[in-house]
Design a protein around this motif. Structure first.
Motif, PDB file in Angstrom:
ATOM      1  N   ALA A 196       0.842  -1.194   0.000  1.00  0.00           N
ATOM      2  CA  ALA A 196       0.000   0.000   0.000  1.00  0.00           C
ATOM      3  C   ALA A 196       0.875   1.241   0.000  1.00  0.00           C
ATOM      4  CB  ALA A 196      -0.903  -0.008   1.223  1.00  0.00           C
ATOM      5  N   LYS A 197       0.451   2.244  -0.753  1.00  0.00           N
ATOM      6  CA  LYS A 197       1.114   3.538  -0.725  1.00  0.00           C
ATOM      7  C   LYS A 197       0.341   4.408   0.252  1.00  0.00           C
ATOM      8  CE  LYS A 197       2.547   3.507  -5.545  1.00  0.00           C
ATOM      9  NZ  LYS A 197       2.403   4.199  -6.822  1.00  0.00           N
ATOM     10  N   TRP A 198       1.028   4.950   1.226  1.00  0.00           N
ATOM     11  CA  TRP A 198       0.379   5.810   2.202  1.00  0.00           C
ATOM     12  C   TRP A 198       0.506   7.250   1.765  1.00  0.00           C
ATOM     13  CZ3 TRP A 198      -2.623   2.924   4.822  1.00  0.00           C
ATOM     14  CH2 TRP A 198      -2.250   1.640   5.171  1.00  0.00           C
ATOM     15  N   TRP A 199      -0.594   7.983   1.827  1.00  0.00           N
ATOM     16  CA  TRP A 199      -0.657   9.360   1.363  1.00  0.00           C
ATOM     17  C   TRP A 199       0.279  10.260   2.166  1.00  0.00           C
ATOM     18  CZ3 TRP A 199      -2.460  14.306   2.660  1.00  0.00           C
ATOM     19  CH2 TRP A 199      -2.697  15.150   1.569  1.00  0.00           C
ATOM     20  N   SER A 200       0.391   9.991   3.463  1.00  0.00           N
ATOM     21  CA  SER A 200       1.227  10.846   4.317  1.00  0.00           C
ATOM     22  C   SER A 200       2.715  10.658   4.038  1.00  0.00           C
ATOM     23  CB  SER A 200       0.936  10.556   5.790  1.00  0.00           C
ATOM     24  OG  SER A 200       1.248   9.206   6.092  1.00  0.00           O
ATOM     25  N   LYS A 201       3.094   9.561   3.428  1.00  0.00           N
ATOM     26  CA  LYS A 201       4.511   9.288   3.174  1.00  0.00           C
ATOM     27  C   LYS A 201       4.935   9.624   1.750  1.00  0.00           C
ATOM     28  CE  LYS A 201       4.653   5.665   6.613  1.00  0.00           C
ATOM     29  NZ  LYS A 201       4.851   4.256   6.892  1.00  0.00           N
ATOM     30  N   THR A 202       4.030  10.144   0.940  1.00  0.00           N
ATOM     31  CA  THR A 202       4.370  10.493  -0.431  1.00  0.00           C
ATOM     32  C   THR A 202       4.506  12.002  -0.561  1.00  0.00           C
ATOM     33  OG1 THR A 202       2.046  10.588  -1.071  1.00  0.00           O
ATOM     34  CG2 THR A 202       3.180   8.492  -1.392  1.00  0.00           C
ATOM     35  N   GLU A 203       5.064  12.435  -1.670  1.00  0.00           N
ATOM     36  CA  GLU A 203       5.255  13.870  -1.885  1.00  0.00           C
ATOM     37  C   GLU A 203       5.012  14.225  -3.356  1.00  0.00           C
ATOM     38  OE1 GLU A 203       9.108  15.103  -0.654  1.00  0.00           O
ATOM     39  OE2 GLU A 203       8.836  14.426   1.404  1.00  0.00           O
ATOM     40  N   LYS A 248       4.169  15.007  -7.020  1.00  0.00           N
ATOM     41  CA  LYS A 248       3.354  14.456  -8.098  1.00  0.00           C
ATOM     42  C   LYS A 248       2.672  13.159  -7.675  1.00  0.00           C
ATOM     43  CE  LYS A 248       3.600  12.991 -12.932  1.00  0.00           C
ATOM     44  NZ  LYS A 248       2.251  12.603 -12.910  1.00  0.00           N
ATOM     45  N   GLU A 249       3.353  12.342  -6.894  1.00  0.00           N
ATOM     46  CA  GLU A 249       2.766  11.068  -6.465  1.00  0.00           C
ATOM     47  C   GLU A 249       1.531  11.306  -5.589  1.00  0.00           C
ATOM     48  OE1 GLU A 249       4.382   6.781  -4.782  1.00  0.00           O
ATOM     49  OE2 GLU A 249       5.589   8.581  -4.521  1.00  0.00           O
ATOM     50  N   LYS A 250       1.576  12.340  -4.755  1.00  0.00           N
ATOM     51  CA  LYS A 250       0.430  12.694  -3.908  1.00  0.00           C
ATOM     52  C   LYS A 250      -0.747  13.151  -4.783  1.00  0.00           C
ATOM     53  CE  LYS A 250       1.150  14.121   0.559  1.00  0.00           C
ATOM     54  NZ  LYS A 250       1.523  15.024   1.627  1.00  0.00           N
ATOM     55  N   ARG A 251      -0.457  13.969  -5.791  1.00  0.00           N
ATOM     56  CA  ARG A 251      -1.513  14.426  -6.702  1.00  0.00           C
ATOM     57  C   ARG A 251      -2.111  13.252  -7.469  1.00  0.00           C
ATOM     58  NH1 ARG A 251       2.290  18.532  -7.641  1.00  0.00           N
ATOM     59  NH2 ARG A 251       2.919  17.543  -9.587  1.00  0.00           N
TER      60      ARG A 251
END
Length: 96
Positions: free
Chosen positions: A20-27, A29-32
């Motif tokens: 799983a990719k966690w939203w809080s740990k991304t930055e 373009k990946e967050k968008r």
């Protein structure tokens, strides 16, 4: 919300087989991209729900359940002119 709930199993794959990719740990373009994917999935599920409901809502438009009506010439002669006009226009699909 998914971070609070955690990763849930939704298909037949074994537990832990997906990451799983966690939203809080991304930055950046990946967050968008994650936001766009989440919104796209929600809209797709809304469209699927609407598509499933449409055949149910349109059941009244089918002629299978329509009552067959037999008109005799006496019935037609005794009808009001506006009613005759309505029946003729409805048969030929000319109603406004």
């Amino acid at each position: 919300m998914k971070e609070v709930i955690g990763q849930t199993q939704t298909d037949r794959r074994s537990l832990g087989s997906t990451t799983a990719k966690w939203w809080s740990k991304t930055e950046g373009k990946e967050k968008r991209d994650m936001n766009i994917d989440e919104i796209r999935n929600k809209e797709d599920s809304t469209r699927v729900q609407k598509a499933v409901q449409q055949p149910q809502q349109g059941q009244w438009t089918k002629w299978d359940t329509a009552i067959q009506r037999s008109l005799t010439w006496n019935d037609i002669w005794n009808m009001a002119p506006l009613r005759i006009s309505f029946l003729i226009k409805s048969v030929y699909d000319l109603l406004p």
